[in-house]
Design a protein around this motif. Structure first.
Motif, short mmCIF file in Angstrom:
data_model
loop_
_atom_site.label_atom_id
_atom_site.label_comp_id
_atom_site.label_asym_id
_atom_site.label_seq_id
_atom_site.Cartn_x
_atom_site.Cartn_y
_atom_site.Cartn_z
N GLU A 154 0.90 81.16 63.87
CA GLU A 154 0.18 80.73 65.07
C GLU A 154 0.98 80.98 66.35
OE1 GLU A 154 -1.01 76.70 64.60
OE2 GLU A 154 -2.91 77.20 63.63
N ASN A 155 2.28 80.71 66.30
CA ASN A 155 3.12 80.85 67.49
C ASN A 155 4.06 82.04 67.41
OD1 ASN A 155 2.09 78.39 68.68
ND2 ASN A 155 3.34 77.26 67.19
N ASP A 156 3.74 82.99 66.55
CA ASP A 156 4.58 84.17 66.37
C ASP A 156 4.20 85.22 67.42
OD1 ASP A 156 5.18 86.96 65.16
OD2 ASP A 156 6.36 85.60 63.92
N GLU A 157 5.17 85.64 68.23
CA GLU A 157 4.90 86.58 69.33
C GLU A 157 4.47 87.94 68.81
OE1 GLU A 157 8.19 86.81 71.97
OE2 GLU A 157 8.06 84.72 72.60
N LEU A 158 5.11 88.42 67.73
CA LEU A 158 4.75 89.72 67.18
C LEU A 158 3.32 89.70 66.64
CD1 LEU A 158 5.34 92.61 66.34
CD2 LEU A 158 6.48 91.73 64.29
N ALA A 159 2.96 88.62 65.95
CA ALA A 159 1.60 88.50 65.41
C ALA A 159 0.57 88.51 66.54
CB ALA A 159 1.47 87.22 64.58
N GLN A 160 0.83 87.76 67.60
CA GLN A 160 -0.11 87.71 68.72
C GLN A 160 -0.19 89.06 69.42
OE1 GLN A 160 -2.17 85.07 69.39
NE2 GLN A 160 -3.12 86.67 70.63
N PHE A 161 0.95 89.75 69.51
CA PHE A 161 0.97 91.08 70.11
C PHE A 161 0.07 92.04 69.33
CE2 PHE A 161 2.88 95.38 70.08
CZ PHE A 161 2.69 95.71 71.42
N LEU A 162 0.16 92.00 67.99
CA LEU A 162 -0.67 92.87 67.16
C LEU A 162 -2.15 92.49 67.25
CD1 LEU A 162 1.54 93.30 63.95
CD2 LEU A 162 1.25 94.89 65.85
N VAL A 163 -2.43 91.20 67.31
CA VAL A 163 -3.82 90.76 67.47
C VAL A 163 -4.40 91.34 68.76
CG1 VAL A 163 -5.30 88.76 67.95
CG2 VAL A 163 -3.60 88.62 66.13
N ASP A 164 -3.68 91.18 69.87
CA ASP A 164 -4.15 91.70 71.16
C ASP A 164 -4.29 93.22 71.12
OD1 ASP A 164 -4.09 89.10 72.05
OD2 ASP A 164 -2.16 89.29 73.06
N LEU A 165 -3.33 93.87 70.46
CA LEU A 165 -3.32 95.33 70.38
C LEU A 165 -4.56 95.84 69.65
CD1 LEU A 165 -1.28 97.73 71.02
CD2 LEU A 165 -0.62 97.55 68.61
N PHE A 166 -4.84 95.26 68.48
CA PHE A 166 -5.96 95.72 67.67
C PHE A 166 -7.31 95.35 68.30
CE2 PHE A 166 -3.01 95.45 63.75
CZ PHE A 166 -2.51 96.70 64.03
N LYS A 167 -7.38 94.17 68.91
CA LYS A 167 -8.62 93.76 69.55
C LYS A 167 -8.96 94.69 70.72
CE LYS A 167 -9.09 88.86 68.39
NZ LYS A 167 -9.10 87.47 68.94
N ALA A 168 -7.93 95.16 71.41
CA ALA A 168 -8.16 96.07 72.53
C ALA A 168 -8.80 97.38 72.05
CB ALA A 168 -6.85 96.36 73.26
N ARG A 169 -8.43 97.85 70.87
CA ARG A 169 -9.01 99.07 70.32
C ARG A 169 -10.39 98.79 69.70
NH1 ARG A 169 -7.23 104.16 68.40
NH2 ARG A 169 -5.70 103.99 70.09
N ASP A 170 -10.59 97.58 69.21
CA ASP A 170 -11.84 97.20 68.54
C ASP A 170 -12.89 96.85 69.60
OD1 ASP A 170 -13.76 96.38 66.74
OD2 ASP A 170 -12.83 94.43 66.34
N THR A 171 -13.38 97.86 70.29
CA THR A 171 -14.29 97.64 71.42
C THR A 171 -15.63 97.04 71.01
OG1 THR A 171 -15.01 99.95 71.23
CG2 THR A 171 -13.26 99.47 72.81
N GLU A 172 -16.05 97.26 69.75
CA GLU A 172 -17.31 96.71 69.28
C GLU A 172 -17.15 95.34 68.63
OE1 GLU A 172 -19.47 99.45 66.86
OE2 GLU A 172 -19.01 101.17 68.14
N MET A 173 -15.90 94.83 68.61
CA MET A 173 -15.60 93.49 68.09
C MET A 173 -16.10 93.32 66.66
SD MET A 173 -16.37 91.24 71.52
CE MET A 173 -15.75 89.73 70.76
N LEU A 174 -15.82 94.33 65.83
CA LEU A 174 -16.23 94.28 64.43
C LEU A 174 -15.19 93.59 63.54
CD1 LEU A 174 -17.63 97.92 64.09
CD2 LEU A 174 -18.94 95.80 64.44
N GLY A 175 -13.97 93.49 64.05
CA GLY A 175 -12.90 92.90 63.24
C GLY A 175 -12.24 93.90 62.31
N THR A 176 -12.64 95.17 62.45
CA THR A 176 -12.07 96.21 61.59
C THR A 176 -11.68 97.42 62.45
OG1 THR A 176 -14.22 97.23 61.13
CG2 THR A 176 -13.46 95.52 59.61
N LEU A 177 -10.70 98.18 61.93
CA LEU A 177 -10.28 99.43 62.55
C LEU A 177 -10.03 100.45 61.45
CD1 LEU A 177 -7.69 98.17 65.21
CD2 LEU A 177 -9.95 99.13 65.70
N SER A 178 -10.15 101.71 61.78
CA SER A 178 -9.88 102.75 60.79
C SER A 178 -8.38 102.83 60.53
CB SER A 178 -10.37 104.10 61.29
OG SER A 178 -9.59 104.55 62.40
N VAL A 179 -8.02 103.40 59.39
CA VAL A 179 -6.59 103.58 59.07
C VAL A 179 -5.91 104.39 60.17
CG1 VAL A 179 -4.99 104.65 57.45
CG2 VAL A 179 -6.98 103.42 56.58
#
Length: 321
Positions: A154-179
């Motif tokens: 919950e308070n891990d900076e790296l985890a939050q960084f990756l969440v923000d990173l992947f959500k930025a690419r996930d423009t349709e908010m599907l919760g998934t990204l390609s490999v």
């Protein structure tokens, strides 16, 4: 390829990159950097595997409270049967949610929706709980494990960084990204990971038939692997600093200054100089004393210096492990 679960074409690409002089042969000097990354990947995967086993065991303990798998399944069956007033084996979504809630497992709405998605394949709004029962234990352990991992980070900076990173690419908010998207994002994140390390991280993801990765469940594993790799590199860097050529040169320079042109000295005098010049730690000094005092009243200076440095390196390696 087998240990790290890499595609064969990527393994060939790694080997081609290791062939610095492009002669079609990988000399061991060229292979050493690649070998180090392979060891890092194996080390990180082993640590993650152990951590995931611990998390899963904790999840099982939270679920069953000492019951066997069979006893737990029987308890779940009883709860569902109470909700099934017409004994049809079918529950509405609301009844299914009520049954899960009555189990007091601390499941979130998202986790309950995930269970219903897996069970209600035809999306008709009705749940066959008899189909759910055989997989209930494993599915609930999986969800509880994921919940524990998410709470842990919950308070891990790296985890939050990756969440923000992947959500930025996930423009349709599907919760998934390609490999390919995940690979590119990890590369662009500038985390200091090599191509091989990035593939080692991605190899832990659960890739769907459509080639997509559900990044919410992938991120906890990715964080564990990345931290293990960085920790391994720090250990290597510390190893290089404390036991490398510079540290060795400093030790022998100081000892040569202490005994210029001297071949043999009393043991106590040699120990006194070790203490005076402070070139080794207190723990290493104690070990050196035991070693020197077993030799006799006098020591040959050059031999003693070499023996002490070998001892010091072994102690420092042990400390790193």
């Amino acid at each position: 390829q087998q240990r790290l679960d890499f595609p064969k074409d990527e393994v060939l690409r790694f080997l081609a990159e290791a062939d610095m002089n492009s002669d079609g042969m990988v000399e061991y000097e060229e292979f050493i950097p690649l070998a180090l990354q392979i060891i890092q990947g194996m080390y990180a995967k082993k640590r993650l595997e152990q951590h995931m086993d611990d998390i899963e065991q904790h999840a099982q303990d939270l679920l069953v409270h000492g019951m066997s798998r069979e006893e737990f399944t029987e308890l779940v069956s009883t709860l569902f049967e109470r909700m099934d007033s017409d004994t049809s084996g079918i529950l509405s979504k609301q009844e299914f949610v009520s049954a899960l809630t009555a189990m007091e497992l601390g499941l979130t709405r998202r986790e309950i929706n995930s269970i219903m998605f897996e069970i209600d394949q035809d999306e008709d709004g009705n749940i066959s709980y008899r189909e759910f029962l055989p997989v209930a234990f494993d599915l609930l352990v999986k969800l509880t494990s994921l919940h524990l991992l998410e709470t842990e980070l919950e308070n891990d900076e790296l985890a939050q960084f990756l969440v923000d990173l992947f959500k930025a690419r996930d423009t349709e908010m599907l919760g998934t990204l390609s490999v390919e998207d995940v690979r590119d994002m990890l590369h662009q994140a500038m985390l200091g990971l090599s191509r091989m390390q990035i593939y080692a991280v991605i190899s832990e993801a659960e890739v769907g038939p459509d080639g997509q990765i559900a990044y919410a469940s992938f991120i906890p594993k990715a964080v564990g692997l990345i931290r293990s790799m960085l920790s391994f590199e720090k250990s290597i860097a510390k190893d290089d600093h404390e036991m490398g050529h510079e540290a060795e040169e400093n030790f022998f320079f100081v000892m040569d200054e202490a005994f210029p042109g001297v071949e043999t000295v009393p043991v106590n005098e040699f120990i006194a100089h070790l203490e005076q010049y402070n070139v080794i730690s207190a723990r290493e000094l104690r070990a050196a004393k035991h070693l020197l005092q077993s030799v006799g009243p006098e020591v040959h200076v050059d031999e003693a210096k070499q023996q002490i440095w070998t001892l010091v390196k072994n102690i420092r390696r042990h400390m790193l492990e």
